[in-house]
Scaffold this active site. Structure first.
Site, PDB file in Angstrom:
ATOM      1  N   TYR A 151       0.786  -1.236   0.171  1.00 21.31           N
ATOM      2  CA  TYR A 151       0.101  -0.115   0.197  1.00 21.31           C
ATOM      3  C   TYR A 151       0.954   1.244  -0.061  1.00 21.31           C
ATOM      4  O   TYR A 151       0.229   2.269   0.038  1.00 21.31           O
ATOM      5  CB  TYR A 151      -0.862   0.021   1.355  1.00 21.31           C
ATOM      6  CG  TYR A 151      -2.265  -0.682   0.716  1.00 21.31           C
ATOM      7  CD1 TYR A 151      -2.484  -2.157   0.857  1.00 21.31           C
ATOM      8  CD2 TYR A 151      -3.507   0.003   1.049  1.00 21.31           C
ATOM      9  CE1 TYR A 151      -3.303  -2.875   0.431  1.00 21.31           C
ATOM     10  CE2 TYR A 151      -4.665  -0.793   0.705  1.00 21.31           C
ATOM     11  CZ  TYR A 151      -4.611  -2.039   0.511  1.00 21.31           C
ATOM     12  OH  TYR A 151      -5.864  -2.815   0.064  1.00 21.31           O
ATOM     13  N   LYS A 202       2.529 -15.541   2.687  1.00 24.15           N
ATOM     14  CA  LYS A 202       2.514 -16.502   1.792  1.00 24.15           C
ATOM     15  C   LYS A 202       4.075 -16.717   1.861  1.00 24.15           C
ATOM     16  O   LYS A 202       4.683 -16.339   0.810  1.00 24.15           O
ATOM     17  CB  LYS A 202       2.261 -15.827   0.228  1.00 24.15           C
ATOM     18  CG  LYS A 202       2.140 -16.672  -0.732  1.00 24.15           C
ATOM     19  CD  LYS A 202       0.965 -17.636  -1.018  1.00 24.15           C
ATOM     20  CE  LYS A 202       1.355 -18.474  -2.165  1.00 24.15           C
ATOM     21  NZ  LYS A 202       0.187 -19.804  -2.329  1.00 24.15           N
ATOM     22  N   ASP A 235      -3.875 -18.451   0.966  1.00 23.80           N
ATOM     23  CA  ASP A 235      -4.867 -19.268   0.190  1.00 23.80           C
ATOM     24  C   ASP A 235      -5.575 -20.142   0.821  1.00 23.80           C
ATOM     25  O   ASP A 235      -6.818 -20.388   0.839  1.00 23.80           O
ATOM     26  CB  ASP A 235      -3.982 -19.780  -1.323  1.00 23.80           C
ATOM     27  CG  ASP A 235      -2.913 -20.474  -1.046  1.00 23.80           C
ATOM     28  OD1 ASP A 235      -2.340 -20.546   0.340  1.00 23.80           O
ATOM     29  OD2 ASP A 235      -2.185 -21.273  -1.850  1.00 23.80           O
ATOM     30  N   ASP A 259      -6.691  -6.969   3.839  1.00 20.14           N
ATOM     31  CA  ASP A 259      -7.694  -6.372   3.016  1.00 20.14           C
ATOM     32  C   ASP A 259      -8.725  -7.386   2.449  1.00 20.14           C
ATOM     33  O   ASP A 259      -9.741  -7.224   2.642  1.00 20.14           O
ATOM     34  CB  ASP A 259      -7.251  -5.425   1.707  1.00 20.14           C
ATOM     35  CG  ASP A 259      -8.074  -4.571   1.098  1.00 20.14           C
ATOM     36  OD1 ASP A 259      -9.059  -4.156   1.557  1.00 20.14           O
ATOM     37  OD2 ASP A 259      -8.070  -5.069  -0.263  1.00 20.14           O
ATOM     38  N   ASP A 263     -12.638  -8.891   3.622  1.00 19.03           N
ATOM     39  CA  ASP A 263     -13.863  -8.836   2.917  1.00 19.03           C
ATOM     40  C   ASP A 263     -14.434 -10.303   2.988  1.00 19.03           C
ATOM     41  O   ASP A 263     -15.661 -10.608   2.942  1.00 19.03           O
ATOM     42  CB  ASP A 263     -13.694  -8.363   1.571  1.00 19.03           C
ATOM     43  CG  ASP A 263     -14.122  -6.730   1.311  1.00 19.03           C
ATOM     44  OD1 ASP A 263     -13.885  -6.179   2.285  1.00 19.03           O
ATOM     45  OD2 ASP A 263     -14.470  -6.472   0.187  1.00 19.03           O
TER      46      ASP A 263
HETATM   47  C1  IPM Z   1     -10.563  -1.068   2.947  1.00 18.90           C
HETATM   48  C2  IPM Z   1     -10.780  -0.506   1.510  1.00 18.90           C
HETATM   49  C3  IPM Z   1      -9.593   0.417   1.208  1.00 18.90           C
HETATM   50  C4  IPM Z   1      -8.242  -0.586   1.281  1.00 18.90           C
HETATM   51  C5  IPM Z   1      -9.405   1.045  -0.100  1.00 18.90           C
HETATM   52  C6  IPM Z   1     -10.743   1.890  -0.312  1.00 18.90           C
HETATM   53  C7  IPM Z   1      -8.201   1.879   0.137  1.00 18.90           C
HETATM   54  O1  IPM Z   1     -10.976  -1.514   0.795  1.00 18.90           O
HETATM   55  O2  IPM Z   1     -10.674  -0.355   3.982  1.00 18.90           O
HETATM   56  O3  IPM Z   1     -10.594  -2.244   3.063  1.00 18.90           O
HETATM   57  O4  IPM Z   1      -7.938  -1.415   0.454  1.00 18.90           O
HETATM   58  O5  IPM Z   1      -7.680  -0.652   2.342  1.00 18.90           O
HETATM   59 MN    MN Z   2     -10.884  -3.582   1.590  1.00 19.93          MN
END
Ligand code: IPM
Ligand code: MN
Length: 356
Positions: A151, A202, A235, A259, A263
């Site tokens: 990042y 990884k 993975d 990240d 999700d």
């Molecule tokens: C999150 C989002 C951010 C990230 C983006 C919007 C920069 O996806 O907070 O997870 O990748 O960290």
């Molecule tokens: Mn995210």
């Protein structure tokens, strides 16, 4: 902070006053910046603030008009003067930013990542837990490193637009950055029932960075003999999170893996509408920032269908970090009780507020 770390002779005189000041500080004077942002951001943040008010904690809030709308209007993303002002607050509550017409990267790098980096919010804490009656069996917290990895923007491109174009994007991992994050994860695991910490990486392919992470974890683990550790490749961790999430207690991982994993984990734990996050500066040299994991969802903005629970849970994490543990626990409990209800954004917010 009490006067214990001052010279002894002063401690006797100063301590009671400092204690009083501290109590006062904890219960009444949290200065919180509010960045509603774009799309559903302001809608869910309004519900979160409603619930905080119902919890009895008074906040001094300052609204910041930041996000896609401001950028499209004025070209500004995060003026230095505002960043400076925000750095003096106790916390920031953010809804979501992003809207059609804003090129990719402008708000991500210019606002969200800039806040994370400049405020040194080195831990992105993301609980993966359903709310009430969740059948997945998931009860896990991800400690995502939040200031390094891929990042940071290391890299560049050469011969752009030609057939010989080259693009590199490095991942930066420092011993200091990895260690402070790993240490935070150990401390967190130490305070939980299961006392289990899994490093996700990884290491079989990313041998340089993976080696630094694994060695750091091994070395820090000596200070936490009660915490059992494990290692999973990312993975495999994705597969386990879906198939047998109960195997995780605390996960520590780098910025990009964290990240993606959160999700996925959010979807497993009842959906992204419930997923909260805390961008923490554990050293408390400045404010920490609290935001739902979801985005601004411009397609449903204004329809009253956005789920405010992720924002409300993020506000609960904020209360906890500000020292309002009792209010935070009441909000978390109210969310669990209200999570089965359906209704508009406002109705769900009201239902949680009534139960706090
Ligand atoms: C999150 C989002 C951010 C990230 C983006 C919007 C920069 O996806 O907070 O997870 O990748 O960290
Ligand atoms: Mn995210």
């Amino acid at each position: 902070m009490c006067a214990f770390d001052r010279p002894r002779k002063w401690a006797v005189f100063l301590c009671p006053f400092f204690l009083i000041e501290e109590r006062f500080e904890l219960s009444h004077h949290h200065k919180v910046g509010v960045i509603g942002g774009d799309g559903i951001g302001p809608e869910v943040v309004a519900e979160a603030l409603k619930v905080v008010a119902a919890s009895g904690v008074a906040l001094d809030t300052v609204d910041y008009d930041l996000g896609g709308a401001r950028y499209l209007r004025s070209g500004e993303v995060l003026p230095d003067s505002l960043l400076e002002e925000i750095a003096g607050l106790d916390a920031v509550l953010l809804g979501a930013v992003g809207m059609p017409g804003v090129p990719p990267g402008v708000l991500e790098r210019g606002l969200l990542l800039r806040l994370r980096f400049e405020l040194d919010l080195y831990v992105n804490l993301r609980p993966l837990e359903g709310a009430g009656g969740d059948p997945s069996g998931i009860d896990c917290v991800v400690v995502r490193e939040n200031t390094e990895g891929s990042y940071v923007g290391e890299g560049g491109s050469l011969r752009k637009g030609t057939a010989h174009e080259v693009a590199t994007q490095g991942s930066v991992n420092t011993r200091m950055g990895v260690e402070r994050c790993v240490r935070f994860a150990f401390e967190l695991a130490q305070g939980r029932l299961r006392r289990h910490l899994t490093l996700v990486h990884k290491t079989n392919v990313l041998t340089y960075a993976g080696d630094l992470w694994q060695r750091t974890l091994d070395e820090v683990s000596v200070d936490f003999p009660e915490v059992a550790t494990a290692y999973h490749h990312v993975d495999a961790a994705c597969m386990y999170l879906v198939g047998s999430p109960e195997r995780y207690d605390v996960i520590v991982t780098d910025n990009l893996f964290g990240d993606i994993l959160t999700d996925l984990g959010g979807a497993v734990a009842g959906g992204i509408g419930l997923a909260a996050s805390a961008n923490l500066n554990p050293a408390r040299t400045g404010p920490s920032l609290f935001e739902p994991v979801h985005g601004s969802a411009p397609d449903i903005a204004g329809t009253g269908t956005a789920n405010p629970l992720a924002a409300i849970r993020s506000a609960a994490m904020m209360l906890d970090f500000l020292g309002e543990a009792d209010a935070a626990a009441r909000v978390a409990k109210a969310v669990a009780e209200a999570s089965a209800l359906t209704g508009t954004t406002q109705q769900v917010g009201d239902a949680v507020a009534e139960r706090v």
